[in-house]
Structures are given as C-alpha cells and as structure tokens.
Design a protein around this motif. Structure first.
Motif, short mmCIF file in Angstrom:
data_model
loop_
_atom_site.label_atom_id
_atom_site.label_comp_id
_atom_site.label_asym_id
_atom_site.label_seq_id
_atom_site.Cartn_x
_atom_site.Cartn_y
_atom_site.Cartn_z
N GLU A 10 0.81 -1.23 0.00
CA GLU A 10 0.00 0.00 0.00
C GLU A 10 0.84 1.27 0.00
N ASN A 11 1.93 1.29 0.77
CA ASN A 11 2.73 2.51 0.90
C ASN A 11 4.14 2.16 1.39
N GLU A 12 4.99 3.17 1.47
CA GLU A 12 6.38 2.96 1.89
C GLU A 12 6.46 2.48 3.34
N GLU A 13 5.53 2.91 4.17
CA GLU A 13 5.53 2.47 5.57
C GLU A 13 5.32 0.96 5.65
N ALA A 14 4.37 0.44 4.87
CA ALA A 14 4.13 -1.00 4.86
C ALA A 14 5.34 -1.74 4.30
N MET A 15 6.00 -1.17 3.29
CA MET A 15 7.19 -1.79 2.71
C MET A 15 8.30 -1.88 3.75
N SER A 16 8.51 -0.80 4.49
CA SER A 16 9.56 -0.78 5.52
C SER A 16 9.25 -1.78 6.63
N GLU A 17 7.98 -1.84 7.04
CA GLU A 17 7.60 -2.77 8.10
C GLU A 17 7.80 -4.22 7.65
N ALA A 18 7.44 -4.53 6.41
CA ALA A 18 7.63 -5.89 5.89
C ALA A 18 9.11 -6.24 5.83
N ARG A 19 9.91 -5.31 5.35
CA ARG A 19 11.36 -5.56 5.25
C ARG A 19 11.98 -5.80 6.63
N LEU A 20 11.58 -5.00 7.62
CA LEU A 20 12.11 -5.16 8.97
C LEU A 20 11.70 -6.51 9.55
N LEU A 21 10.45 -6.88 9.36
CA LEU A 21 9.98 -8.15 9.89
C LEU A 21 10.74 -9.32 9.26
N LEU A 22 10.89 -9.31 7.94
CA LEU A 22 11.58 -10.41 7.27
C LEU A 22 13.02 -10.56 7.76
N SER A 23 13.70 -9.42 7.93
CA SER A 23 15.12 -9.48 8.31
C SER A 23 15.32 -9.81 9.78
N THR A 24 14.25 -9.75 10.59
CA THR A 24 14.39 -10.14 11.99
C THR A 24 13.95 -11.58 12.22
N ARG A 123 14.65 -2.26 -7.71
CA ARG A 123 14.49 -3.46 -6.87
C ARG A 123 15.58 -3.51 -5.80
N THR A 124 15.17 -3.86 -4.59
CA THR A 124 16.11 -4.15 -3.51
C THR A 124 15.87 -5.58 -3.06
N THR A 125 16.93 -6.39 -3.06
CA THR A 125 16.78 -7.81 -2.71
C THR A 125 17.49 -8.14 -1.40
N LEU A 126 16.92 -9.11 -0.71
CA LEU A 126 17.51 -9.69 0.50
C LEU A 126 17.44 -11.20 0.35
N LEU A 127 18.51 -11.89 0.66
CA LEU A 127 18.47 -13.35 0.68
C LEU A 127 18.21 -13.78 2.12
N LEU A 128 17.12 -14.51 2.32
CA LEU A 128 16.66 -14.88 3.66
C LEU A 128 17.05 -16.32 3.96
N ASP A 129 17.96 -16.49 4.91
CA ASP A 129 18.42 -17.80 5.34
C ASP A 129 18.94 -18.64 4.17
N GLY A 130 19.38 -17.99 3.11
CA GLY A 130 19.92 -18.69 1.95
C GLY A 130 18.91 -19.50 1.17
N LYS A 131 17.60 -19.31 1.47
CA LYS A 131 16.58 -20.17 0.87
C LYS A 131 15.49 -19.41 0.11
N VAL A 132 15.25 -18.17 0.50
CA VAL A 132 14.19 -17.37 -0.10
C VAL A 132 14.74 -15.98 -0.39
N GLU A 133 14.49 -15.50 -1.61
CA GLU A 133 14.88 -14.13 -1.95
C GLU A 133 13.67 -13.22 -1.81
N ALA A 134 13.84 -12.15 -1.05
CA ALA A 134 12.80 -11.13 -0.94
C ALA A 134 13.17 -9.99 -1.86
#
Length: 200
Positions: A10-24, A123-134
């Motif tokens: 929906e917005n940048e705030e939701a994007m930031s919250e999702a990114r923070l959650l995934l990386s924690t 695009r900004t990518t994060l590799l999560l636990d070496g198994k899933v790319e966000a």
C-alpha cells in the motif's frame, strides 16, 4: 519451476515494516539495490496475456535476457510456474523463436511478437536464510517509454532447498503487516491493465 509469493504494498511504511519483519525472522543478507529494465512481448491477439503467460526481455547493461513463463497455477498471491531463460545478443525474442514455440506449441508457427509494455523497476533484494529471496520493488509501468502507472510490490521467491517451508512461515508472519495484499496478477498483466486505463 518458479515458486513465489507476491504482494501489492500500500505505501512505503508497509514496505519498511515488511522488510524489517523479514530481516528479523531469519538471517538476511545485506540489501542489494539494482535497476531492472524489462520489455514484454506478445502476439497481435495477446495470446500470452490471455493465458497468463509472459515473454520478457530484460536489459542488464549491454546484455539481454529472454524469460519465458507459462501461466502456471496461482492462488492467494502464490505463483507456481515454469520459467526458461535464454541470453540474447540483441533485444529481439525472434532469435529464440524455436524455444518460444516449444514452450507454447499451440501458437501459430508464423505468429509475430511485438513489444507491448515496459516495466522499470527499482528493486532491492535480500536473501533470507539462503533459501528465499525477498524483492522489494518500486515499479513504473510504461507504454512506448511513457509512464502509465506505478506501485510498490513485494515478492518472495524460493531459491534453495527447504525454501518452500520457509516461504510458508514468512507468508504466515507477514499477515501481521497492514497494507500487504496478496497479488494474483503478474507484472505483465498489471502493466497491461495500466495501459488500458491510460487510454480510457
């Protein structure tokens, strides 16, 4: 076979919250920003669009990569579909006509492929636990180089062994983030929808 979960953000705030959650939730790599320049091709009768498939040429510097995706299966933002990639010297899918017709054997052998819509993606990518790319995407849809719309998207794609179980866990956790809507359309479908709206 490509397995991924897609969200409209929906917005940048939701994007930031999702990114923070995934990386924690799991170990995550450093964010890697990159620009993607994509052009989608189809027949005059939109045979690929009508079956949920796509034919994409991505420019990477001076190189080009053709990606063929079938319609596959999709539900609640989960996409499971076959994907084939072919390097190109020039941005013309005609160089891979035999592979395209092999992937879509019911297309007429003499059908032509023409550029339909473009997608410019930061695009900004994060590799999560070496198994899933966000992939956190800031997308602009274009028609003949003119923007027709834009949106934020989040994609989670399985990249390693055990990734499907991790994907399920991440999807469950992301339900707590407001502003994320599972997406049932591909980027090509959404770009074409923007194109149609721009002509209304």
């Amino acid at each position: 076979m490509e397995l991924e979960q897609k969200y409209l953000v929906e917005n940048e705030e939701a994007m930031s919250e999702a990114r923070l959650l995934l990386s924690t939730l799991v170990p995550a790599s450093r964010p890697e920003p990159k620009a993607q320049h994509d052009l989608y091709y189809d027949t005059r009768d939109l045979d690929l669009l009508n079956r949920g498939a796509s034919l994409r040429v991505r420019r990477k510097g001076t190189q080009y990569l053709l990606t063929i995706k079938d319609g596959g299966g999709r539900r609640d933002g989960r996409f499971c579909r076959s994907e084939q990639e072919f390097p190109l010297r020039l941005p013309d899918p005609e160089f891979c006509r035999p592979a395209i017709l092999s992937a879509f054997p019911d297309l007429p052998a003499n059908c032509g492929f023409r550029p339909m819509v473009g997608v410019e993606n930061q695009r900004t990518t994060l590799l999560l636990d070496g198994k899933v790319e966000a992939a956190l995407d800031r997308v602009t849809y274009t028609q003949g180089g003119t923007p027709t719309g834009g949106e934020l998207q989040l994609e989670l794609e399985v990249t390693g062994a055990g990734g499907e179980a991790l994907l399920d866990r991440l999807v469950q956790s992301l339900r707590s983030v407001p502003g994320l809507t599972p997406m049932s359309q591909s980027k090509y479908q959404r770009a074409m929808a923007c194109r149609r709206r721009s002509f209304l």
